[in-house]
Motif scaffolding. Structure first.
Motif, short mmCIF file in Angstrom:
data_model
loop_
_atom_site.label_atom_id
_atom_site.label_comp_id
_atom_site.label_asym_id
_atom_site.label_seq_id
_atom_site.Cartn_x
_atom_site.Cartn_y
_atom_site.Cartn_z
N ASP A 115 0.99 -1.08 0.11
CA ASP A 115 -0.11 -0.04 -0.31
C ASP A 115 0.89 1.49 0.05
OD1 ASP A 115 -2.18 -1.59 -0.14
OD2 ASP A 115 -2.48 -1.49 2.18
N ALA B 213 2.28 1.58 -3.59
CA ALA B 213 1.19 2.03 -4.47
C ALA B 213 1.17 3.74 -4.26
CB ALA B 213 0.07 1.46 -3.98
N GLY C 241 2.87 4.48 -7.55
CA GLY C 241 1.61 4.19 -8.46
C GLY C 241 0.90 5.16 -9.15
N ARG C 242 0.40 4.95 -10.12
CA ARG C 242 -0.37 6.05 -10.98
C ARG C 242 -1.67 5.33 -11.36
NH1 ARG C 242 2.32 7.56 -16.32
NH2 ARG C 242 2.70 5.43 -16.30
N ASN C 243 -2.82 6.12 -11.25
CA ASN C 243 -4.23 5.47 -11.52
C ASN C 243 -4.12 5.29 -13.10
OD1 ASN C 243 -4.85 7.93 -12.52
ND2 ASN C 243 -5.97 8.38 -10.87
N LYS C 244 -5.32 4.36 -13.34
CA LYS C 244 -5.42 4.19 -14.80
C LYS C 244 -5.64 5.36 -15.80
CE LYS C 244 -8.13 0.94 -17.96
NZ LYS C 244 -8.94 -0.31 -18.02
N ALA C 245 -6.25 6.38 -15.37
CA ALA C 245 -6.46 7.45 -16.10
C ALA C 245 -5.14 8.40 -16.44
CB ALA C 245 -7.49 8.55 -15.50
N GLU C 246 -4.08 8.27 -15.40
CA GLU C 246 -2.85 8.82 -15.63
C GLU C 246 -2.20 8.15 -16.71
OE1 GLU C 246 -1.55 9.00 -11.81
OE2 GLU C 246 -2.50 11.01 -11.23
N LYS C 247 -2.29 6.76 -16.48
CA LYS C 247 -1.40 5.93 -17.39
C LYS C 247 -1.99 6.05 -19.08
CE LYS C 247 -0.39 2.28 -14.06
NZ LYS C 247 -0.68 0.98 -13.59
N ASP C 248 -3.16 6.07 -19.16
CA ASP C 248 -3.95 6.23 -20.30
C ASP C 248 -3.66 7.66 -20.96
OD1 ASP C 248 -4.94 3.94 -20.19
OD2 ASP C 248 -6.94 4.77 -19.72
#
Length: 58
Positions: free
Chosen positions: A24, A27, A31-38
Motif C-alpha cells: 500500500d 502504491a 503508483g499511478r491510476n489508470k487515467a494517468e497511465k492512459d
C-alpha cells in the motif's frame, strides 16, 4: 481456559499484513491510476506520430 493459538497461522498472518502495508505504501509512492497511465500513453503516441510526420523522405 484460553483457546489454543496456531503459531504458524499467526506468523503467516502477521507477514501477510506487513507485506500488504508495504504494498500500500509503494502504491502511494510510485503508483499511478489508470487515467494517468492512459493520458501518458496517448501523449507518447501523439508525440511519436508528430515526430514521424516531420521525417524527410529520401
Amino acid at each position: 481456559m484460553a483457546k489454543p493459538v496456531n503459531l504458524n497461522r499467526y506468523r503467516k498472518d502477521k507477514a501477510r499484513a506487513e507485506k500488504k502495508a508495504r504494498a500500500d505504501q509503494n502504491a502511494v509512492s510510485f503508483g499511478r491510476n489508470k487515467a494517468e497511465k492512459d493520458a501518458s500513453k496517448k501523449h507518447l503516441d501523439k508525440s511519436r506520430r508528430d515526430l514521424d510526420g516531420h521525417e524527410i523522405d529520401k
